[in-house]
Design a protein around this motif. Sequence first.
Motif, PDB file in Angstrom:
ATOM      1  N   LEU A   2       0.840  -1.180   0.000  1.00 31.20           N
ATOM      2  CA  LEU A   2       0.000   0.000   0.000  1.00 31.20           C
ATOM      3  C   LEU A   2       0.883   1.241   0.000  1.00 31.20           C
ATOM      4  O   LEU A   2       1.872   1.315   0.729  1.00 31.20           O
ATOM      5  N   ALA A   3       0.518   2.219  -0.822  1.00 32.16           N
ATOM      6  CA  ALA A   3       1.322   3.428  -0.930  1.00 32.16           C
ATOM      7  C   ALA A   3       0.427   4.626  -1.212  1.00 32.16           C
ATOM      8  O   ALA A   3      -0.660   4.499  -1.792  1.00 32.16           O
ATOM      9  N   SER A   4       0.902   5.805  -0.798  1.00 35.64           N
ATOM     10  CA  SER A   4       0.292   7.075  -1.175  1.00 35.64           C
ATOM     11  C   SER A   4       1.165   7.669  -2.267  1.00 35.64           C
ATOM     12  O   SER A   4       2.375   7.822  -2.089  1.00 35.64           O
ATOM     13  N   TYR A   5       0.556   8.026  -3.388  1.00 35.64           N
ATOM     14  CA  TYR A   5       1.369   8.467  -4.518  1.00 35.64           C
ATOM     15  C   TYR A   5       0.597   9.466  -5.371  1.00 35.64           C
ATOM     16  O   TYR A   5      -0.614   9.657  -5.219  1.00 35.64           O
ATOM     17  N   VAL A   6       1.322  10.114  -6.269  1.00 33.59           N
ATOM     18  CA  VAL A   6       0.720  11.060  -7.203  1.00 33.59           C
ATOM     19  C   VAL A   6       1.029  10.617  -8.626  1.00 33.59           C
ATOM     20  O   VAL A   6       2.085  10.035  -8.903  1.00 33.59           O
ATOM     21  N   VAL A   7       0.104  10.885  -9.509  1.00 35.56           N
ATOM     22  CA  VAL A   7       0.305  10.643 -10.934  1.00 35.56           C
ATOM     23  C   VAL A   7       0.341  11.962 -11.690  1.00 35.56           C
ATOM     24  O   VAL A   7       1.180  12.183 -12.559  1.00 35.56           O
ATOM     25  N   PRO A  12      -4.184  18.412  -2.669  1.00 38.48           N
ATOM     26  CA  PRO A  12      -4.087  17.173  -1.885  1.00 38.48           C
ATOM     27  C   PRO A  12      -5.038  16.080  -2.364  1.00 38.48           C
ATOM     28  O   PRO A  12      -4.740  14.888  -2.204  1.00 38.48           O
ATOM     29  N   ASP A  13      -6.143  16.456  -2.959  1.00 38.10           N
ATOM     30  CA  ASP A  13      -7.087  15.450  -3.462  1.00 38.10           C
ATOM     31  C   ASP A  13      -6.518  14.650  -4.630  1.00 38.10           C
ATOM     32  O   ASP A  13      -7.076  13.614  -5.003  1.00 38.10           O
ATOM     33  N   SER A  14      -5.410  15.145  -5.215  1.00 43.06           N
ATOM     34  CA  SER A  14      -4.795  14.413  -6.323  1.00 43.06           C
ATOM     35  C   SER A  14      -3.981  13.214  -5.838  1.00 43.06           C
ATOM     36  O   SER A  14      -3.568  12.371  -6.646  1.00 43.06           O
ATOM     37  N   LEU A  15      -3.736  13.140  -4.527  1.00 43.02           N
ATOM     38  CA  LEU A  15      -3.030  11.988  -3.976  1.00 43.02           C
ATOM     39  C   LEU A  15      -3.872  10.722  -4.151  1.00 43.02           C
ATOM     40  O   LEU A  15      -5.088  10.747  -3.971  1.00 43.02           O
ATOM     41  N   ARG A  47       4.039  17.399  -5.176  1.00 48.47           N
ATOM     42  CA  ARG A  47       2.635  17.090  -5.475  1.00 48.47           C
ATOM     43  C   ARG A  47       2.009  18.162  -6.356  1.00 48.47           C
ATOM     44  O   ARG A  47       1.260  17.871  -7.296  1.00 48.47           O
ATOM     45  N   ARG A  48       2.324  19.438  -6.076  1.00 45.54           N
ATOM     46  CA  ARG A  48       1.750  20.532  -6.858  1.00 45.54           C
ATOM     47  C   ARG A  48       2.483  20.761  -8.172  1.00 45.54           C
ATOM     48  O   ARG A  48       1.983  21.463  -9.044  1.00 45.54           O
ATOM     49  N   GLY A  49       3.702  20.218  -8.280  1.00 45.99           N
ATOM     50  CA  GLY A  49       4.492  20.464  -9.474  1.00 45.99           C
ATOM     51  C   GLY A  49       5.088  21.850  -9.516  1.00 45.99           C
ATOM     52  O   GLY A  49       5.329  22.412 -10.590  1.00 45.99           O
ATOM     53  N   THR A  50       5.363  22.445  -8.343  1.00 44.84           N
ATOM     54  CA  THR A  50       5.943  23.778  -8.263  1.00 44.84           C
ATOM     55  C   THR A  50       7.419  23.695  -7.882  1.00 44.84           C
ATOM     56  O   THR A  50       7.954  22.618  -7.623  1.00 44.84           O
ATOM     57  N   HIS A  51       8.081  24.851  -7.838  1.00 44.82           N
ATOM     58  CA  HIS A  51       9.487  24.932  -7.451  1.00 44.82           C
ATOM     59  C   HIS A  51      10.367  24.035  -8.333  1.00 44.82           C
ATOM     60  O   HIS A  51      11.366  23.480  -7.878  1.00 44.82           O
ATOM     61  N   LEU A 293      -1.591   6.366   6.858  1.00 43.55           N
ATOM     62  CA  LEU A 293      -1.306   6.502   5.436  1.00 43.55           C
ATOM     63  C   LEU A 293      -2.580   6.792   4.641  1.00 43.55           C
ATOM     64  O   LEU A 293      -2.550   7.553   3.663  1.00 43.55           O
ATOM     65  N   GLU A 294      -3.683   6.216   5.075  1.00 47.21           N
ATOM     66  CA  GLU A 294      -4.955   6.410   4.374  1.00 47.21           C
ATOM     67  C   GLU A 294      -5.420   7.863   4.406  1.00 47.21           C
ATOM     68  O   GLU A 294      -6.273   8.257   3.602  1.00 47.21           O
ATOM     69  N   ARG A 295      -4.860   8.658   5.313  1.00 48.80           N
ATOM     70  CA  ARG A 295      -5.263  10.067   5.419  1.00 48.80           C
ATOM     71  C   ARG A 295      -4.123  10.993   5.018  1.00 48.80           C
ATOM     72  O   ARG A 295      -3.988  12.107   5.525  1.00 48.80           O
ATOM     73  N   ALA A 296      -3.323  10.549   4.078  1.00 54.81           N
ATOM     74  CA  ALA A 296      -2.204  11.381   3.614  1.00 54.81           C
ATOM     75  C   ALA A 296      -2.686  12.708   3.053  1.00 54.81           C
ATOM     76  O   ALA A 296      -2.029  13.745   3.220  1.00 54.81           O
ATOM     77  N   ALA A 297      -3.828  12.722   2.380  1.00 56.17           N
ATOM     78  CA  ALA A 297      -4.350  13.975   1.830  1.00 56.17           C
ATOM     79  C   ALA A 297      -4.653  14.975   2.944  1.00 56.17           C
ATOM     80  O   ALA A 297      -4.369  16.179   2.814  1.00 56.17           O
TER      81      ALA A 297
END
Length: 317
Positions: A2-7, A12-15, A47-51, A293-297
């Motif tokens: 199980l993992a928290s990840y972004v595509v 945060p909802d994109s997690l 996560r936001r794709g900034t910096h 982990l389930e509440r990473a967002a």
Amino acid sequence: MLASYVVDSGSPDSLRLGQLDAPTPGPGQVLVRVQAASLDRVDTYIRRGTHGMAVAGPAILGRDVAGTVVGTGPGVTGLAPGDAVVGLTTGTHAELAVVPATHCFPRPAALDAVHAAAVPTAGRTAYDAVVNLAGVRPGDRVLVVAAAGAVGTFAVQYAHHLGARVVGTSAPAKADAVRALGALDVVDHYRPDVVESLRAALPGGEADVIVESVGGTLWSDVLKVLAPGGRLVTCGVTADSHAHLHLGRLMVKGWTLRGIGRPGPEAVARQLREALTLSAVAAVPAVAATYPLERAAAAHDRMEASDFVGRIVLAIG
């Protein structure tokens, strides 16, 4: 696992939370079953794709980890399955993570997994800033800007342990927590008269050392209280990456201005080992909250609210 990840970059909802293939340790690597992993502001940038941190998903976030060794790759010595460890790597917001053996150390007995997971990035950075770059000595007047932040909470405690007289800046709601870490006084860095307030708080009205992780927003103000021959170390640009500096003042005052830099793997390993050793005896890692982990967002939401002191940690195992 199980993992928290972004595509894709986003809020945060994109997690996403789901099953991904478990990693396999290669040469010189350790496979760790994650018990706790802290959340860093850099995770929100990725996560936001900034910096300049664009996502190439699926990307598991997280760098700091505390857990138990479950396997080792070829060439690893001194670590074995069952060992409680703390380390620095990537992809730690998951049930399993691969850690370079050079960046994986036995967890100090004084620290449980949650508090140990708060140390690697922030503690190592503060250690390098306070001990190596600023060279804090007994009696130094040290100003820690953003003293309630992840790096700031360690910097206050390390400098206090070294015998410095520490003053911090923070929002008023966090001031008592910063004092409890060892600061003599705490100044609201949002005050319009912040320079006068800093002079009133600092012994003799000046700082021999400034450790700051905010960036250009406060530079022009804090430099007004930096003593002749003083040392400033900047280890973050969370607010603004540009500042105005009068080179004539730099020349006349004889200041030393240092950036935290990007040390190589050997230096990072050494600093992490020393920070863990110091944290076990001289600092209580400030953990504001833990989330499963389930509440990473939700943890990301809290990180971006900045209404806490120290670190937010994901409790996973």
